[in-house]
Design a protein around this motif. Structure first.
Motif, PDB file in Angstrom:
ATOM      1  N   GLU A 518       0.843  -1.283  -0.031  1.00  0.00           N
ATOM      2  CA  GLU A 518       0.033  -0.161   0.093  1.00  0.00           C
ATOM      3  C   GLU A 518       0.980   1.198   0.068  1.00  0.00           C
ATOM      4  O   GLU A 518       0.669   2.221  -0.567  1.00  0.00           O
ATOM      5  N   LYS A 521       2.735   1.892  -3.409  1.00  0.00           N
ATOM      6  CA  LYS A 521       2.006   2.310  -4.493  1.00  0.00           C
ATOM      7  C   LYS A 521       1.509   3.711  -4.215  1.00  0.00           C
ATOM      8  O   LYS A 521       1.520   4.415  -5.330  1.00  0.00           O
ATOM      9  N   GLU A 552       8.649   0.059 -14.235  1.00  0.00           N
ATOM     10  CA  GLU A 552       7.191  -0.020 -14.356  1.00  0.00           C
ATOM     11  C   GLU A 552       6.855  -1.324 -13.519  1.00  0.00           C
ATOM     12  O   GLU A 552       7.234  -2.442 -13.902  1.00  0.00           O
ATOM     13  N   PRO A 554       4.138  -3.846 -12.074  1.00  0.00           N
ATOM     14  CA  PRO A 554       2.887  -4.431 -12.279  1.00  0.00           C
ATOM     15  C   PRO A 554       2.486  -5.054 -10.764  1.00  0.00           C
ATOM     16  O   PRO A 554       3.179  -5.904 -10.233  1.00  0.00           O
ATOM     17  N   SER A 556      -0.622  -6.809  -8.797  1.00  0.00           N
ATOM     18  CA  SER A 556      -2.265  -7.393  -8.826  1.00  0.00           C
ATOM     19  C   SER A 556      -2.933  -6.651  -7.565  1.00  0.00           C
ATOM     20  O   SER A 556      -2.445  -6.692  -6.411  1.00  0.00           O
ATOM     21  N   THR A 557      -4.245  -6.563  -8.114  1.00  0.00           N
ATOM     22  CA  THR A 557      -5.285  -5.728  -6.856  1.00  0.00           C
ATOM     23  C   THR A 557      -6.467  -6.479  -7.111  1.00  0.00           C
ATOM     24  O   THR A 557      -6.546  -7.212  -8.329  1.00  0.00           O
ATOM     25  N   GLU A 559      -9.046  -5.332  -8.095  1.00  0.00           N
ATOM     26  CA  GLU A 559      -9.678  -4.728  -9.352  1.00  0.00           C
ATOM     27  C   GLU A 559      -8.958  -5.087 -10.536  1.00  0.00           C
ATOM     28  O   GLU A 559      -9.171  -4.653 -11.610  1.00  0.00           O
ATOM     29  N   THR A 561      -4.803  -5.734 -12.546  1.00  0.00           N
ATOM     30  CA  THR A 561      -3.315  -5.274 -12.471  1.00  0.00           C
ATOM     31  C   THR A 561      -3.224  -3.917 -12.680  1.00  0.00           C
ATOM     32  O   THR A 561      -3.597  -3.242 -13.509  1.00  0.00           O
ATOM     33  N   HIS A 562      -2.571  -3.599 -11.565  1.00  0.00           N
ATOM     34  CA  HIS A 562      -2.072  -1.885 -11.418  1.00  0.00           C
ATOM     35  C   HIS A 562      -0.783  -1.622 -11.740  1.00  0.00           C
ATOM     36  O   HIS A 562       0.352  -2.354 -11.041  1.00  0.00           O
ATOM     37  N   VAL A 563      -0.259  -0.788 -12.734  1.00  0.00           N
ATOM     38  CA  VAL A 563       1.236  -0.569 -13.056  1.00  0.00           C
ATOM     39  C   VAL A 563       1.597   0.769 -12.081  1.00  0.00           C
ATOM     40  O   VAL A 563       0.887   1.505 -12.463  1.00  0.00           O
ATOM     41  N   VAL A 564       2.624   0.382 -11.335  1.00  0.00           N
ATOM     42  CA  VAL A 564       3.352   1.454 -10.661  1.00  0.00           C
ATOM     43  C   VAL A 564       4.516   2.113 -11.430  1.00  0.00           C
ATOM     44  O   VAL A 564       5.533   1.306 -11.635  1.00  0.00           O
TER      45      VAL A 564
END
Length: 636
Positions: A518, A521, A552, A554, A556-557, A559, A561-564
């Motif tokens: 958390e 991110k 970059e 990736p 997983s959430t 919702e 896959t979220h790329v940070v």
């Protein structure tokens, strides 16, 4: 000789050695100790040497308990205790157990309740009849410590029956004329994870550690189905070197499959073991995996756990004595010394150890009455596996924190809950107290605060400097105001939504789960922030990808896959490891007293185990070997 005959014989020997006019009503084995019941506890309390002399003469651990009929009512007893102990001892609670005639006294300063050479305890016994036992009131409230103490009290009758059964097996007497000792590797040889070994003699089988490899689905568990370990209920005891999951994570599974014997470990290892096992089940369930055991199996293990302090020589089988010594790795970690037969052979199993004094612990012990064989870890056994000094590591960390805070940035440190976190905490607290770094909040998230509370409960297992600071100066660095436990989602969200200069220590150490994700991110895109790795990042983990320079990431959430985007600085601070580096591993054996005859290496990748074994042989002219899983080696 049958156990009843052994007890009868011991009762006669005790009666012969007692001072005139002192009587006992019965004797019974409970686990490794002999319990002596008497209607005259005051006479034993008057003469502190009686028990000491008996234990020396009979070569066994002896506990004296009052016959229930001579016990004073609890209300009156509390009044007498309060009049006997100094007020500054901070007595906070009492628990009376009439089954064993014990009163457990919780106190902030147990030493004041014990008194010089146990004088105050003897005074209490003289006045109330009950046998007092003292435990420390945790200075930081710990759910784990509180729950375990309550659980042990609630299940005392069942536990007493378990201990009687264990005691009778230990003192059953030897029957075989043969003399041999063998060691079998069931896991952790030429690998890290699932550590598990068995020492066998004609009389007994002792399992040392039973770990889980959390990073591998294929090689997750030790080879528990092989003849040396099967059937599981024929194993005499399990000895745990320390609480990390790769050494004890599968112990509850043994009870699920029929093991009924005891677990031996230090008191902090017991508490940390339960904490980490329950967390392991919880994490597995959250990841949609099927845990290998349930919380009921963890509780069953606790019922069978017998705690031993360092340097306490204890019978654990008819032909084996065990002594734990400080290993310097994590809280309660132990180098285990096994004395087998009547002087037949002595084996030292190091477990994970650190042969250097750290902020938390003294260096691992390597002096023993006798030692012929050593089984040792080789995590950093490779010839080029050297670590910076702790002083360099501390300075490096201080510099990184200072440069980040100057930019109004945030320092995020992923850390393992047990060991590494507390080491870093002590360094940060010291630097803040001395003005080396600014006085900013140090947030502790995940299991770190609970693990720290267990550290604060057992200061006697910390190094000399910390003990003096806590006991003599009344300064406990773990209680510093700079530490802020993150004990709610609301506080975590507030830190994320209202960023300010601070240090955040959070699990998990390899960034494969936990609250650290958390924070990552939220803070990864800001180039003023810094991510600091203080521990090893295994292949395949998010931590290792970041170390490799991925820009970059990736994640997983629920919702998807979220790329940070990765803009924050990344720093690696080596030197905080709880393991010995290559130089320390070599030095540990070179300086061992007495000199061992042979050394077996394990707990390292294949190259590290072989390299260390080869170097120890060349340097010390010792017989050495890198153990292989499923191999049995004869020691005698």
């Amino acid at each position: 000789m049958a156990v009843e005959e052994v007890l009868s014989d011991l009762k006669k020997k005790i009666e012969e050695k007692l001072p005139s006019g002192t009587t006992i009503s019965s004797v019974e084995f409970e686990g490794p100790q002999l319990v002596v019941y008497t209607e005259e506890p005051k006479k034993f309390a008057d003469n502190g040497n009686i028990v000491r002399n008996l234990a020396k003469a009979l070569r066994t651990r002896i506990v004296v308990r009052p016959d229930p009929k001579v016990l004073m009512p609890p209300e009156e007893s509390i009044d007498k205790i309060l009049k006997t102990v100094p007020e500054e001892s901070g007595v906070s609670n009492y628990h009376f157990d009439p089954d064993v005639g014990e009163v457990i006294i919780e106190a902030e300063k147990p030493g004041l309740v014990i008194g010089k050479h146990g004088e105050t305890l003897r005074e209490i016994t003289k006045k109330i009849g009950w046998t007092p036992k003292v435990v420390r009131t945790p200075p930081i409230k710990s759910r784990t410590v509180q729950n375990i103490r309550e659980f042990m009290r609630t299940n005392h009758k069942e536990r007493k029956d378990i201990l009687k059964s264990v005691g009778r097996k230990i003192h059953r007497g030897c029957t075989s004329k043969d003399e041999w000792v063998r060691v079998t590797s069931l896991g952790g040889a030429k690998e890290v994870g699932r550590s598990c070994f068995i020492i066998s003699t004609p009389e007994s089988r002792i399992m040392i550690d039973c770990g889980v490899n959390v990073g591998s689905d294929d090689n997750m568990t030790p080879y528990l189905y092989v003849p040396e370990a099967y059937p599981i209920n024929q194993i005499d005891a399990v000895v745990l070197t320390h609480a990390h999951l790769d050494h004890q994570g599968l112990v509850p599974l043994l009870y699920k499959y029929g093991f009924e014997g005891p677990i031996y470990c230090t008191p902090p290892t017991r508490d940390l073991m339960a904490l980490l096992q329950l967390d392991y089940i919880d994490v597995a369930a959250k990841e949609g995996k099927r845990p290998p055991y349930a919380s009921a199996d963890v509780r069953e293990g606790l019922k069978h756990t017998i705690v031993l302090d360092y340097e306490e020589v204890t019978d654990i089988a008819p032909d084996i004595k065990l002594t734990f010594h400080n290993a310097g790795h994590i809280l309660g970690s132990a180098v285990s010394h096994f004395h087998i037969g009547d002087g037949l052979h002595n084996v030292v199993v190091t477990g994970d150890f650190k042969y250097e004094k750290t902020r938390l612990f003294d260096a691992a012990v390597n002096r023993f009455p006798r030692v012929e064989s050593v089984i040792m870890e080789s995590t950093y056994g490779n010839s080029n596996a050297t670590q910076p000094s702790l002083q360099e590591a501390e300075q490096n960390l201080q510099n990184i924190v200072n440069s980040t805070l100057k930019k109004d940035g945030i320092v995020l440190i992923p850390a393992f809950a047990v060991g590494r976190s507390q080491e870093v905490m002590i360094v940060l607290e010291d630097a803040i107290r001395k003005g080396i770094i600014p006085n900013v909040p140090v947030y502790l998230d995940g299991m770190i605060w609970e693990a720290t509370a267990i550290h604060a409960t057992y200061p006697e297992y910390l190094n000399n400097d910390l003990r003096k600071l806590i006991f003599q100066k009344g300064q406990n660095p773990f209680l510093s105001e700079c530490f802020k436990p993150v004990d709610s989602n609301e506080l975590r969200q507030k830190i994320i939504e209202e960023p300010h200069p601070c240090v955040i220590l959070s699990t998990s150490g390899m960034m494969n789960a936990g609250p650290v994700i958390e924070y990552f991110k939220a803070f990864a895109e800001n180039e003023n922030n810094t991510l600091v790795f203080v521990g090893y990042q295994a292949d395949g983990t998010l931590g290792r990808r970041i170390q490799k320079g991925w820009k970059e990431i990736p994640i997983s959430t629920r919702e998807g896959t979220h790329v940070v985007k990765m803009n924050m600085n990344v720093e690696v601070v080596d030197g905080f490891s709880g393991h010995s580096d290559r130089r320390q591993l070599m030095s540990y054996i070179q300086k061992m007293k007495p000199r061992p005859e042979r050394v077996y290496t394990e707990h390292g990748d294949e190259r590290s185990c072989i390299d260390l074994a080869s170097s120890l042989h060349k340097k010390n002219k010792l017989e050495t070997k890198a153990l292989t899983n499923l191999e049995t080696v004869r020691l005698v």
